[in-house]
Write a protein that holds these residues in place. Sequence first.
Motif, PDB file in Angstrom:
ATOM      1  N   PHE A 573       0.829  -1.207   0.000  1.00 57.38           N
ATOM      2  CA  PHE A 573       0.000   0.000   0.000  1.00 57.38           C
ATOM      3  C   PHE A 573       0.860   1.252   0.000  1.00 57.38           C
ATOM      4  CE2 PHE A 573      -2.145   3.421   2.287  1.00 57.38           C
ATOM      5  CZ  PHE A 573      -3.318   3.540   1.548  1.00 57.38           C
ATOM      6  N   SER A 574       1.946   1.243   0.772  1.00 57.44           N
ATOM      7  CA  SER A 574       2.796   2.433   0.847  1.00 57.44           C
ATOM      8  C   SER A 574       3.452   2.735  -0.497  1.00 57.44           C
ATOM      9  CB  SER A 574       3.864   2.253   1.927  1.00 57.44           C
ATOM     10  OG  SER A 574       4.678   1.132   1.647  1.00 57.44           O
ATOM     11  N   GLU A 575       3.849   1.683  -1.236  1.00 57.26           N
ATOM     12  CA  GLU A 575       4.444   1.902  -2.553  1.00 57.26           C
ATOM     13  C   GLU A 575       3.423   2.472  -3.520  1.00 57.26           C
ATOM     14  OE1 GLU A 575       6.088  -1.776  -3.835  1.00 57.26           O
ATOM     15  OE2 GLU A 575       7.821  -1.685  -2.492  1.00 57.26           O
ATOM     16  N   ARG A 576       2.211   1.927  -3.490  1.00 54.60           N
ATOM     17  CA  ARG A 576       1.166   2.446  -4.368  1.00 54.60           C
ATOM     18  C   ARG A 576       0.798   3.882  -4.007  1.00 54.60           C
ATOM     19  NH1 ARG A 576      -3.155  -2.602  -5.039  1.00 54.60           N
ATOM     20  NH2 ARG A 576      -1.712  -4.000  -6.157  1.00 54.60           N
ATOM     21  N   LEU A 577       0.756   4.162  -2.715  1.00 57.14           N
ATOM     22  CA  LEU A 577       0.454   5.531  -2.276  1.00 57.14           C
ATOM     23  C   LEU A 577       1.518   6.493  -2.779  1.00 57.14           C
ATOM     24  CD1 LEU A 577      -1.208   7.512  -0.553  1.00 57.14           C
ATOM     25  CD2 LEU A 577       0.227   6.868   1.401  1.00 57.14           C
ATOM     26  N   LYS A 578       2.788   6.105  -2.639  1.00 59.02           N
ATOM     27  CA  LYS A 578       3.882   6.962  -3.083  1.00 59.02           C
ATOM     28  C   LYS A 578       3.843   7.176  -4.589  1.00 59.02           C
ATOM     29  CE  LYS A 578       8.920   7.370  -2.861  1.00 59.02           C
ATOM     30  NZ  LYS A 578      10.189   6.746  -2.397  1.00 59.02           N
ATOM     31  N   ASN A 579       3.594   6.111  -5.346  1.00 55.33           N
ATOM     32  CA  ASN A 579       3.553   6.227  -6.804  1.00 55.33           C
ATOM     33  C   ASN A 579       2.359   7.050  -7.273  1.00 55.33           C
ATOM     34  OD1 ASN A 579       5.885   4.713  -7.236  1.00 55.33           O
ATOM     35  ND2 ASN A 579       4.765   2.758  -7.221  1.00 55.33           N
ATOM     36  N   SER A 580       1.241   6.961  -6.563  1.00 53.26           N
ATOM     37  CA  SER A 580       0.047   7.712  -6.976  1.00 53.26           C
ATOM     38  C   SER A 580       0.206   9.204  -6.742  1.00 53.26           C
ATOM     39  CB  SER A 580      -1.186   7.209  -6.213  1.00 53.26           C
ATOM     40  OG  SER A 580      -1.088   7.511  -4.829  1.00 53.26           O
ATOM     41  N   MET A 581       1.146   9.596  -5.871  1.00 54.12           N
ATOM     42  CA  MET A 581       1.358  11.011  -5.592  1.00 54.12           C
ATOM     43  C   MET A 581       2.442  11.634  -6.456  1.00 54.12           C
ATOM     44  SD  MET A 581       0.866  11.452  -1.459  1.00 54.12           S
ATOM     45  CE  MET A 581       2.209  10.355  -1.016  1.00 54.12           C
ATOM     46  N   LYS A 582       3.232  10.795  -7.159  1.00 55.16           N
ATOM     47  CA  LYS A 582       4.277  11.329  -8.021  1.00 55.16           C
ATOM     48  C   LYS A 582       3.668  12.027  -9.234  1.00 55.16           C
ATOM     49  CE  LYS A 582       7.943   7.962  -7.004  1.00 55.16           C
ATOM     50  NZ  LYS A 582       8.789   6.899  -7.590  1.00 55.16           N
ATOM     51  N   PRO A 583       4.275  13.113  -9.684  1.00 49.14           N
ATOM     52  CA  PRO A 583       3.778  13.772 -10.896  1.00 49.14           C
ATOM     53  C   PRO A 583       3.842  12.839 -12.102  1.00 49.14           C
ATOM     54  CG  PRO A 583       5.308  15.189  -9.713  1.00 49.14           C
ATOM     55  CD  PRO A 583       5.398  13.838  -9.069  1.00 49.14           C
TER      56      PRO A 583
END
Length: 653
Positions: A573-583
């Motif tokens: 979940f943390s990886e997906r959260l981080k990737n979803s916030m990247k431009p």
Amino acid sequence: MINNGLVHWFMCVMFQNGAVPGEPVKKDENSRRGNWGNQIEFVLTSVGYAVGLGNVWRFPYLCYRNGGGAFMFPYFIMLVFCGIPLFFLELSFGQFTSLGCLGVWKVSPMFKGVGYGMMVVSTYIGIYYNVVICIAFYYFFMSMTNLLPWTYCNNPWNTPDCSGVVGTPRANATFANVSAVVSGVTEIFNRTKRTSPSEEYWRNYVLNISDGIGNFGEVRMPILGCLAVSWLVVFLCLIRGVKSSGKVVYFTATFPYVVLTILFIRGITLEGAISGIKYYLTPQWEKILDAKVWGDAASQIFYSLGCAWGGLITMASYNKFHNNCFRDSIIISVTNCGTSVYAGFVIFSILGFMAHHLGVEVSEVADQGPGLAFVAYPEALTLLPVSPLWSLLFFFMLILLGLGTQFCLLETLVTAVVDEIGTDWIIRNKTFVTLGIAILGFLLGVPLTTQAGIYWLQLMDNYAASFSLVIISCIMCICIMYVYGHKNYFKDVEMMLGFPPPIFFRLCWRFVSPFIIALILIFTVIQYKPITYNNYVYPGWSLIIGFAMALSSVICIPIYALFKIAMSEGSTFSERLKNSMKPDPDWGPALQEHRKGRYATTGPESVEVCPLKEDLKDEGKDKLKEKETEKKDEIGLTIPGSNGSTLNPTPSA
């Protein structure tokens, strides 16, 4: 090279349309999406968007209710620390990417729900706002007569409680004098039961209002016809997008000031006008310490500038990349607030005259909302010589003020749809998208033309665009300043404008404005009272619908965020959260020629907006080759950034 550039510029300005003999006619910077014809069109459109009906009927009422001239102090404090910074933030946000309120969230895709929330809010406002415009159309048409129909109490829709401010035309002079004396005595002893001809015309004839929000009754056909006229006018003015609306605003954004000035000159020459203006401006300094006054000032600044509606982002997206939107934000914001103050003089000079004529206090004839525009002010107009002329001017001004805002609301929705689909076909057929949304808006507005329409209009006005706007704006600030990163955004603005945002605005964006927005939200909750319409109390089920409308725009944010997280890459979940916030890789300036520094390494294949083949010129191809060469030189001088992009190790000034 510099001399050649100066010569080329000089030749451009010397020839019509900026064309030089032997060269093609100058086209838009963004040939695929289009730009404003010139910067004046953008400024006038934004002024028309920000300056609306609320400047005429809400600000003057808030001013005298909250300490008169003393209210100006917190009002301008909120303008400086919240209004102008937020205005600048939204303009720079849209201009940097040349995208509407959906496309700009490539800055952090998880927050795209904020854009959908803006679309929902603009839809609600566009539906009921055009109904108000159509009522102004109706009054405008009804003013084309020798005698205003709300002048006397001798009409079929009048009740025995009706008491006009002028004599009845059906009696002789002696009877009229006696009637006036009796009427005056009755008003002194039983003033609370008096209803004016304008109020009964509004309630019993124009609206033919039902007994409750659940009793729709019949559709008021004259209002429905005016609603069709209103949507037709909006569509025709937007038939070519900003190319056509940009020409219309030369009239719609400027003529209201001509009308305001005419009405002001007429108003201050009337007996009792000075007392009205004194009532409007006399400061009650003790109210400065009242938190409610500061809350009202912040709310009025926030809502009147149109923040978080998506319109500011959309209008700025059609600017050229290096346009000075910092200057524009100050000009437009100050103009908007100055118009509110000026309109107060116009309104209260007339209301002071009316109060003097009736022998009552100004507070007894002043009102807010539609009550001021369609009851109190029209009644005052009946006391003026050649009253139909002043009525025509007043309602024509209301129409133009409303249309200026409505243009941007519709364009916000159209641009969002076109940018989201993004195909050449949808861009070429943007007119049909505009037509489809206009027809849909008309159909959704039909229930508001029924006998219960005013109840629903009031409900939408109080709930659909209330605390939801505050939440949307707050999340937008958090996303840009803290998720994308304030340093990244400051560099983006510097690349676009040629200078970094002033330190005052940097502090406001990061700390002051979000704090004020939070205060607005707190005051909105603390000051909440179930709405009423005159003496009518809304049933509980209607208030639930109102809250549902307010939440429908806010709920878009977490729903889309969860969807984006689920669809993003990553095993946890943390990886997906981080990737979803990247431009997104193609976040940044739309045109390749503007993608410099850390954006240059993205390559032309990821550019969001590319010129059409027929618009590619040899000069443009040469520039593209030069950029490719510069890009190769810069690849070895870049380092990975925290947001997945590349940063130049040399800090900008």
